[in-house]
Motif scaffolding. Structure first.
Motif, PDB file in Angstrom:
ATOM      1  N   LEU A 183       0.862  -1.176   0.000  1.00 33.99           N
ATOM      2  CA  LEU A 183       0.000   0.000   0.000  1.00 33.99           C
ATOM      3  C   LEU A 183       0.897   1.224   0.000  1.00 33.99           C
ATOM      4  CD1 LEU A 183      -2.765   1.385   0.150  1.00 33.99           C
ATOM      5  CD2 LEU A 183      -2.624   1.170   2.648  1.00 33.99           C
ATOM      6  N   LEU A 184       0.751   2.056  -1.006  1.00 35.55           N
ATOM      7  CA  LEU A 184       1.510   3.291  -1.129  1.00 35.55           C
ATOM      8  C   LEU A 184       0.618   4.441  -0.691  1.00 35.55           C
ATOM      9  CD1 LEU A 184       3.915   5.009  -2.173  1.00 35.55           C
ATOM     10  CD2 LEU A 184       2.821   4.937  -4.430  1.00 35.55           C
ATOM     11  N   VAL A 185       1.024   5.137   0.364  1.00 35.13           N
ATOM     12  CA  VAL A 185       0.235   6.248   0.896  1.00 35.13           C
ATOM     13  C   VAL A 185       1.018   7.533   0.640  1.00 35.13           C
ATOM     14  CG1 VAL A 185      -1.012   7.142   2.890  1.00 35.13           C
ATOM     15  CG2 VAL A 185      -0.592   4.675   2.700  1.00 35.13           C
ATOM     16  N   GLU A 186       0.530   8.323  -0.300  1.00 35.91           N
ATOM     17  CA  GLU A 186       1.234   9.523  -0.761  1.00 35.91           C
ATOM     18  C   GLU A 186       0.205  10.540  -1.239  1.00 35.91           C
ATOM     19  OE1 GLU A 186       3.390  12.378  -1.817  1.00 35.91           O
ATOM     20  OE2 GLU A 186       4.664  10.680  -1.258  1.00 35.91           O
ATOM     21  N   ASP A 187       0.301  11.777  -0.759  1.00 35.44           N
ATOM     22  CA  ASP A 187      -0.691  12.782  -1.121  1.00 35.44           C
ATOM     23  C   ASP A 187      -0.435  13.461  -2.461  1.00 35.44           C
ATOM     24  OD1 ASP A 187       1.516  13.992   0.212  1.00 35.44           O
ATOM     25  OD2 ASP A 187       0.340  15.776   0.653  1.00 35.44           O
ATOM     26  N   HIS A 188       0.750  13.381  -2.999  1.00 31.47           N
ATOM     27  CA  HIS A 188       1.041  13.982  -4.300  1.00 31.47           C
ATOM     28  C   HIS A 188       0.801  12.954  -5.401  1.00 31.47           C
ATOM     29  CE1 HIS A 188       3.205  16.739  -1.619  1.00 31.47           C
ATOM     30  NE2 HIS A 188       2.832  17.652  -2.515  1.00 31.47           N
ATOM     31  N   ALA A 189      -0.123  13.282  -6.304  1.00 30.75           N
ATOM     32  CA  ALA A 189      -0.543  12.339  -7.347  1.00 30.75           C
ATOM     33  C   ALA A 189       0.613  11.889  -8.231  1.00 30.75           C
ATOM     34  CB  ALA A 189      -1.656  12.958  -8.193  1.00 30.75           C
ATOM     35  N   LEU A 190       1.471  12.818  -8.633  1.00 29.22           N
ATOM     36  CA  LEU A 190       2.587  12.453  -9.506  1.00 29.22           C
ATOM     37  C   LEU A 190       3.550  11.487  -8.795  1.00 29.22           C
ATOM     38  CD1 LEU A 190       4.015  12.736 -12.195  1.00 29.22           C
ATOM     39  CD2 LEU A 190       5.174  14.767 -11.309  1.00 29.22           C
ATOM     40  N   ASN A 191       3.861  11.763  -7.530  1.00 29.75           N
ATOM     41  CA  ASN A 191       4.726  10.849  -6.758  1.00 29.75           C
ATOM     42  C   ASN A 191       4.090   9.460  -6.645  1.00 29.75           C
ATOM     43  OD1 ASN A 191       6.492  12.945  -6.386  1.00 29.75           O
ATOM     44  ND2 ASN A 191       5.989  13.283  -4.230  1.00 29.75           N
ATOM     45  N   ARG A 192       2.777   9.427  -6.425  1.00 26.62           N
ATOM     46  CA  ARG A 192       2.062   8.149  -6.330  1.00 26.62           C
ATOM     47  C   ARG A 192       2.174   7.376  -7.633  1.00 26.62           C
ATOM     48  NH1 ARG A 192      -2.257  10.694  -4.057  1.00 26.62           N
ATOM     49  NH2 ARG A 192      -3.476  10.553  -5.955  1.00 26.62           N
ATOM     50  N   GLU A 193       1.968   8.081  -8.733  1.00 26.03           N
ATOM     51  CA  GLU A 193       1.989   7.432 -10.043  1.00 26.03           C
ATOM     52  C   GLU A 193       3.375   6.882 -10.378  1.00 26.03           C
ATOM     53  OE1 GLU A 193       1.367   8.921 -14.562  1.00 26.03           O
ATOM     54  OE2 GLU A 193      -0.091   9.676 -13.093  1.00 26.03           O
ATOM     55  N   GLU A 249      -1.441  -1.007  -4.319  1.00 26.21           N
ATOM     56  CA  GLU A 249      -2.629  -0.166  -4.202  1.00 26.21           C
ATOM     57  C   GLU A 249      -2.145   1.140  -3.610  1.00 26.21           C
ATOM     58  OE1 GLU A 249      -6.317  -1.703  -2.643  1.00 26.21           O
ATOM     59  OE2 GLU A 249      -5.628  -3.754  -3.029  1.00 26.21           O
ATOM     60  N   SER A 250      -2.932   2.190  -3.808  1.00 25.55           N
ATOM     61  CA  SER A 250      -2.491   3.477  -3.292  1.00 25.55           C
ATOM     62  C   SER A 250      -3.622   4.194  -2.576  1.00 25.55           C
ATOM     63  CB  SER A 250      -1.922   4.352  -4.411  1.00 25.55           C
ATOM     64  OG  SER A 250      -2.934   4.652  -5.345  1.00 25.55           O
ATOM     65  N   ALA A 251      -3.206   5.141  -1.741  1.00 23.60           N
ATOM     66  CA  ALA A 251      -4.140   6.000  -1.009  1.00 23.60           C
ATOM     67  C   ALA A 251      -3.525   7.388  -0.958  1.00 23.60           C
ATOM     68  CB  ALA A 251      -4.357   5.457   0.407  1.00 23.60           C
ATOM     69  N   GLU A 252      -4.386   8.404  -0.986  1.00 23.16           N
ATOM     70  CA  GLU A 252      -3.893   9.775  -1.040  1.00 23.16           C
ATOM     71  C   GLU A 252      -3.684  10.416   0.324  1.00 23.16           C
ATOM     72  OE1 GLU A 252      -8.291   9.709  -1.201  1.00 23.16           O
ATOM     73  OE2 GLU A 252      -6.755   8.734  -2.402  1.00 23.16           O
ATOM     74  N   GLU A 312      -8.986   3.082   5.423  1.00 21.24           N
ATOM     75  CA  GLU A 312     -10.099   2.416   4.741  1.00 21.24           C
ATOM     76  C   GLU A 312      -9.597   1.227   3.921  1.00 21.24           C
ATOM     77  OE1 GLU A 312     -13.406   2.877   5.137  1.00 21.24           O
ATOM     78  OE2 GLU A 312     -12.762   4.261   6.724  1.00 21.24           O
ATOM     79  N   LYS A 313      -8.496   1.401   3.233  1.00 24.90           N
ATOM     80  CA  LYS A 313      -7.929   0.310   2.421  1.00 24.90           C
ATOM     81  C   LYS A 313      -7.492  -0.854   3.303  1.00 24.90           C
ATOM     82  CE  LYS A 313      -7.314   2.344  -1.810  1.00 24.90           C
ATOM     83  NZ  LYS A 313      -7.354   1.823  -3.132  1.00 24.90           N
ATOM     84  N   VAL A 314      -6.896  -0.534   4.441  1.00 23.94           N
ATOM     85  CA  VAL A 314      -6.390  -1.574   5.339  1.00 23.94           C
ATOM     86  C   VAL A 314      -7.543  -2.351   5.976  1.00 23.94           C
ATOM     87  CG1 VAL A 314      -5.175  -1.927   7.534  1.00 23.94           C
ATOM     88  CG2 VAL A 314      -4.173  -0.493   5.773  1.00 23.94           C
ATOM     89  N   LEU A 353       4.100   1.785   2.370  1.00 21.29           N
ATOM     90  CA  LEU A 353       4.999   2.920   2.179  1.00 21.29           C
ATOM     91  C   LEU A 353       4.192   4.149   2.555  1.00 21.29           C
ATOM     92  CD1 LEU A 353       6.501   1.878  -1.249  1.00 21.29           C
ATOM     93  CD2 LEU A 353       7.647   1.823   0.945  1.00 21.29           C
ATOM     94  N   MET A 354       4.576   4.806   3.638  1.00 18.24           N
ATOM     95  CA  MET A 354       3.759   5.861   4.241  1.00 18.24           C
ATOM     96  C   MET A 354       4.457   7.209   4.183  1.00 18.24           C
ATOM     97  SD  MET A 354       0.915   6.428   6.044  1.00 18.24           S
ATOM     98  CE  MET A 354       0.428   4.844   6.722  1.00 18.24           C
ATOM     99  N   ASP A 355       3.828   8.152   3.479  1.00 21.39           N
ATOM    100  CA  ASP A 355       4.303   9.534   3.503  1.00 21.39           C
ATOM    101  C   ASP A 355       4.053  10.084   4.902  1.00 21.39           C
ATOM    102  OD1 ASP A 355       5.234  12.031   2.733  1.00 21.39           O
ATOM    103  OD2 ASP A 355       3.405  12.592   1.668  1.00 21.39           O
ATOM    104  N   MET A 356       4.892  11.006   5.341  1.00 16.16           N
ATOM    105  CA  MET A 356       4.766  11.540   6.695  1.00 16.16           C
ATOM    106  C   MET A 356       3.745  12.669   6.780  1.00 16.16           C
ATOM    107  SD  MET A 356       6.011  11.161   9.784  1.00 16.16           S
ATOM    108  CE  MET A 356       7.701  10.700   9.865  1.00 16.16           C
ATOM    109  N   LEU A 357       3.903  13.682   5.949  1.00 18.07           N
ATOM    110  CA  LEU A 357       3.037  14.859   6.032  1.00 18.07           C
ATOM    111  C   LEU A 357       1.981  14.813   4.945  1.00 18.07           C
ATOM    112  CD1 LEU A 357       5.642  17.651   6.819  1.00 18.07           C
ATOM    113  CD2 LEU A 357       4.109  16.472   8.396  1.00 18.07           C
ATOM    114  N   MET A 358       0.711  14.662   5.368  1.00 16.10           N
ATOM    115  CA  MET A 358      -0.412  14.591   4.445  1.00 16.10           C
ATOM    116  C   MET A 358      -1.607  15.300   5.064  1.00 16.10           C
ATOM    117  SD  MET A 358      -0.217  10.585   3.299  1.00 16.10           S
ATOM    118  CE  MET A 358      -0.170   9.985   4.990  1.00 16.10           C
ATOM    119  N   PRO A 359      -2.531  15.755   4.228  1.00 14.72           N
ATOM    120  CA  PRO A 359      -3.752  16.357   4.767  1.00 14.72           C
ATOM    121  C   PRO A 359      -4.656  15.292   5.396  1.00 14.72           C
ATOM    122  CG  PRO A 359      -3.849  16.227   2.379  1.00 14.72           C
ATOM    123  CD  PRO A 359      -2.471  15.781   2.783  1.00 14.72           C
ATOM    124  N   GLU A 360      -5.548  15.712   6.232  1.00 20.38           N
ATOM    125  CA  GLU A 360      -6.557  14.899   6.918  1.00 20.38           C
ATOM    126  C   GLU A 360      -5.974  14.040   8.033  1.00 20.38           C
ATOM    127  OE1 GLU A 360      -9.797  13.057   4.866  1.00 20.38           O
ATOM    128  OE2 GLU A 360      -9.399  14.275   3.085  1.00 20.38           O
TER     129      GLU A 360
END
Length: 175
Positions: A5-15, A29-32, A39-41, A50-57
């Motif tokens: 599971l890739l958790v990244e708020d920037h769409a380009l980085n996710r892609e 799979e990815s989550a923003e 929810e995915k988990v 793979l978890m980004d540190m700083l994200m909204p929400e």
């Protein structure tokens, strides 16, 4: 197949990361954000996140805390552009297996994932071996009990010799 599971708020980085991981043979799979990751988990089992540190929400630390409470065996790798000692300490306290600074070179990310995948595979083998041993012991228990009672009633086998025979029979040292 290793599910990531890739958790990244920037769409380009996710892609870009998704393409890299899929080219390495991983199911991705990815989550923003952290809330979407939760929810995915809830609906699936992942070996690695793979978890980004700083994200909204919901930030990566909060999401890691919540996810690890649901799936303590999941391996979390923190990805961040910010080199903050307190955050890295907290990530490790929460059970993160690594902490990588962005931008992460593809070769470094794949090397870390390879190491974590090997760790997941070893843990799986260990759990399987433990379960197999438990099944063998459960199956052998009636025979062991019958032999023990028989030997005790007859008094024909010294206790030390009986323990050695049981050790050899079960493949485990019990004495």
């Amino acid at each position: 197949m290793t599910r990531v599971l890739l958790v990244e708020d920037h769409a380009l980085n996710r892609e870009v990361a998704t393409d890299l991981l899929q080219s390495a043979g991983l199911v991705v799979e990815s989550a923003e954000n952290g809330r979407a990751a939760l929810e995915k988990v809830r609906g699936a089992q992942f070996a690695v996140i793979l978890m980004d540190m700083l994200m909204p929400e919901m930030d990566g630390l909060e999401a890691t805390r919540a996810i690890r409470s649901q799936q303590p065996e999941v391996k979390v790798i923190i990805l961040t552009a910010y080199d903050e000692f307190a955050s890295s300490q907290e990530a490790l306290r929460l059970g993160a297996v690594d902490y990588l600074l962005k931008p992460v070179r593809p070769s470094v990310l794949l090397e870390v994932l390879s190491r974590v995948r090997a760790q997941v595979a070893e843990e799986h083998r260990s759990r399987h071996s433990t379960a197999e041993t438990q099944l063998r012991l459960q199956a052998a228990l009636p025979l062991v009990e019958a032999r023990l009672v028989h030997s005790l009633v007859r008094g024909d086998t010294p206790p030390r010799q009986m323990a050695e025979q049981l050790d050899a029979y079960l493949g485990k040292q019990i004495s």
